[in-house]
Design an enzyme around this catalytic site. Sequence first.
Site, PDB file in Angstrom:
ATOM      1  N   ASN A   1       0.788  -1.272  -0.113  1.00 14.85           N
ATOM      2  CA  ASN A   1       0.047  -0.165  -0.086  1.00 14.85           C
ATOM      3  C   ASN A   1       0.673   1.320  -0.058  1.00 14.85           C
ATOM      4  O   ASN A   1       0.307   2.536   0.191  1.00 14.85           O
ATOM      5  CB  ASN A   1      -0.818   0.004   1.288  1.00 14.85           C
ATOM      6  CG  ASN A   1      -1.902  -0.993   1.135  1.00 14.85           C
ATOM      7  OD1 ASN A   1      -2.624  -1.378  -0.077  1.00 14.85           O
ATOM      8  ND2 ASN A   1      -2.206  -1.550   2.277  1.00 14.85           N
TER       9      ASN A   1
ATOM     10  N   HIS B   1     -15.179  -1.012   5.481  1.00 10.69           N
ATOM     11  CA  HIS B   1     -14.039  -1.517   6.150  1.00 10.69           C
ATOM     12  C   HIS B   1     -14.329  -2.321   7.473  1.00 10.69           C
ATOM     13  O   HIS B   1     -15.308  -1.709   8.102  1.00 10.69           O
ATOM     14  CB  HIS B   1     -12.814  -0.826   6.296  1.00 10.69           C
ATOM     15  CG  HIS B   1     -11.646  -1.225   6.834  1.00 10.69           C
ATOM     16  ND1 HIS B   1     -11.189  -1.315   7.992  1.00 10.69           N
ATOM     17  CD2 HIS B   1     -10.713  -2.007   6.097  1.00 10.69           C
ATOM     18  CE1 HIS B   1      -9.822  -1.990   8.363  1.00 10.69           C
ATOM     19  NE2 HIS B   1      -9.666  -2.408   7.122  1.00 10.69           N
TER      20      HIS B   1
ATOM     21  N   GLU C   1     -16.260   4.926   2.317  1.00 10.88           N
ATOM     22  CA  GLU C   1     -14.786   5.304   2.235  1.00 10.88           C
ATOM     23  C   GLU C   1     -14.845   6.239   1.080  1.00 10.88           C
ATOM     24  O   GLU C   1     -15.687   6.383   0.220  1.00 10.88           O
ATOM     25  CB  GLU C   1     -14.268   3.945   1.992  1.00 10.88           C
ATOM     26  CG  GLU C   1     -14.261   3.008   3.037  1.00 10.88           C
ATOM     27  CD  GLU C   1     -13.804   1.599   2.892  1.00 10.88           C
ATOM     28  OE1 GLU C   1     -12.801   1.395   1.942  1.00 10.88           O
ATOM     29  OE2 GLU C   1     -13.969   0.690   3.718  1.00 10.88           O
TER      30      GLU C   1
ATOM     31  N   SER D   1     -11.307  -0.452  -0.862  1.00  7.94           N
ATOM     32  CA  SER D   1      -9.992  -0.862  -0.533  1.00  7.94           C
ATOM     33  C   SER D   1      -9.781  -2.321  -1.299  1.00  7.94           C
ATOM     34  O   SER D   1      -8.574  -2.689  -1.883  1.00  7.94           O
ATOM     35  CB  SER D   1      -9.660  -1.266   0.792  1.00  7.94           C
ATOM     36  OG  SER D   1     -10.660  -2.039   1.401  1.00  7.94           O
TER      37      SER D   1
ATOM     38  N   ASP E   1     -13.931   7.671   5.285  1.00  9.28           N
ATOM     39  CA  ASP E   1     -12.742   6.958   5.534  1.00  9.28           C
ATOM     40  C   ASP E   1     -11.881   6.899   4.278  1.00  9.28           C
ATOM     41  O   ASP E   1     -11.973   6.328   3.227  1.00  9.28           O
ATOM     42  CB  ASP E   1     -13.135   5.462   5.932  1.00  9.28           C
ATOM     43  CG  ASP E   1     -11.775   4.845   6.088  1.00  9.28           C
ATOM     44  OD1 ASP E   1     -10.617   4.940   5.301  1.00  9.28           O
ATOM     45  OD2 ASP E   1     -11.808   3.716   6.757  1.00  9.28           O
TER      46      ASP E   1
ATOM     47  N   HIS F   1      -7.512   4.788   1.269  1.00 10.51           N
ATOM     48  CA  HIS F   1      -6.863   4.617   0.230  1.00 10.51           C
ATOM     49  C   HIS F   1      -6.887   5.868  -0.874  1.00 10.51           C
ATOM     50  O   HIS F   1      -6.273   5.433  -1.900  1.00 10.51           O
ATOM     51  CB  HIS F   1      -7.443   3.375  -0.511  1.00 10.51           C
ATOM     52  CG  HIS F   1      -7.210   2.125   0.322  1.00 10.51           C
ATOM     53  ND1 HIS F   1      -6.050   1.440   0.569  1.00 10.51           N
ATOM     54  CD2 HIS F   1      -7.928   1.761   1.532  1.00 10.51           C
ATOM     55  CE1 HIS F   1      -6.241   0.574   1.323  1.00 10.51           C
ATOM     56  NE2 HIS F   1      -7.457   0.637   1.905  1.00 10.51           N
TER      57      HIS F   1
ATOM     58  N   LYS G   1      -0.328   4.031   4.728  1.00  9.03           N
ATOM     59  CA  LYS G   1      -0.576   3.614   3.356  1.00  9.03           C
ATOM     60  C   LYS G   1       0.204   4.599   2.388  1.00  9.03           C
ATOM     61  O   LYS G   1       1.528   4.523   2.479  1.00  9.03           O
ATOM     62  CB  LYS G   1      -1.984   3.328   2.764  1.00  9.03           C
ATOM     63  CG  LYS G   1      -2.683   2.329   3.961  1.00  9.03           C
ATOM     64  CD  LYS G   1      -3.885   2.109   3.535  1.00  9.03           C
ATOM     65  CE  LYS G   1      -4.578   1.174   4.504  1.00  9.03           C
ATOM     66  NZ  LYS G   1      -4.358   0.141   4.914  1.00  9.03           N
TER      67      LYS G   1
END
Length: 391
Positions: free
Chosen positions: A46, A133, A175, A179, A204, A207, A239
């Site tokens: 990541n 997640h 998110e 992910s 969130d 990523h 990440k």
Amino acid sequence: MSFTFIDEQLAQQKANNLDRNRVVLSQSTGRLLTFDGVEYINFSSNDYLGLAGHEAIKTSYINGIAQYGSSSCSSPLITGYTKAHQQLEENLADWLNAERCLLFSSGFSANCGVLNTLGQDASVGFHLDKLAHASLIDGAFNSKAKAKRFRHNDVSHLEKQLKSTACTSNLVVTEGVYSMDGDCAPLSAIKQISDANDAWLYIDDAHGIGVLGDDGSGTAKAQDLAIDNKVIQMATFGKAIATNGAVVAGNEELIEYFINRNREYIYSTAISPALALATNASIELCKRDTWRREKIQKLTELFINKLDNSIAVTATQSSIIGVIVGSEIDTLYCAQHLKELGFWLTAIRPPTVETGKSRLRVTITSNHNDNDISTLAESINEVIGKCLQNN
Ligand SMILES: Cc1ncc(COP(=O)(O)O)c(C=O)c1O
């Protein structure tokens, strides 16, 4: 006999090809990793921007240890909060366009902490995307709030839930970048529905941070989402930022409330000041090095173009591409054969993804080059082709 379920469940996981194992790496330096004396091209990291080995970050870390020692040695409300932490919070607030920020020791604890603290009773409603997640699911469903999930990125389904809720305080939880698929939430549409139903929005962006937006500040910036006092952002440092820890960004009162009431924040050792300094150095690189984001985009396009048309991939808008194989056993077979060809890819299986959608999760970083990508795509074409022939 106590805890007989331990042996039973382990045996069941193995029988279903769902057992999980760690691998001990002897070296991992961005593009390459070494396992059992063999070098592989790493497509599972990541470290999207390839910053984990950057000299400026390492130097800040080392200087931070020289100045503050190796640990914060305390929770932030006792003696664990230093000028390095304060500076990092201020820089993050500026970058994320938020009034204030708060540092957590991981994204997992930040998500659980926020949702546990806000979900104080059943007057609160959480509305989570189906693909949220594990830390968001645990935080929401272990809180006292009423938690529900809406179909992935389905704004109409979310609207239906918000219109029918009896809860008086509602939080929509998404998110920025998902992910396991690499697709983005339609943040503007979600925000519009949230506003229309007097709900707040939690993003969130584990990523998206570093990878999206012209200044790397994430999915909200990439989608021109105006950040107001009803938006809470969370980003992890482990990440693209290539350190450790996480941040929650929100309005002034919310952050003050968390300092007073968030148990994950109050009763946990603060990240080390050296880590805060290293993270600050990394953020400067994330903002400055637009070429890293541009390179990821170019390599992602190259990868998708080189894959056979018959291979299903997720609708990526980021560094993450899911190459769908299907069954757990076929996905393990493909990952193993790709390893034999020198590529390190992780087989992602249920419960992380839906049954029948097991996949190879490919992460493309700015450390990869055109040749890495072309040879990976050709090898995936070959391995998945063989796997389908065997079925
Ligand atoms: C979407 C998402 N949120 C939160 C986390 C947890 O972050 P951390 O690794 O900092 O605990 C992860 C990490 O896997 C993640 O993918």
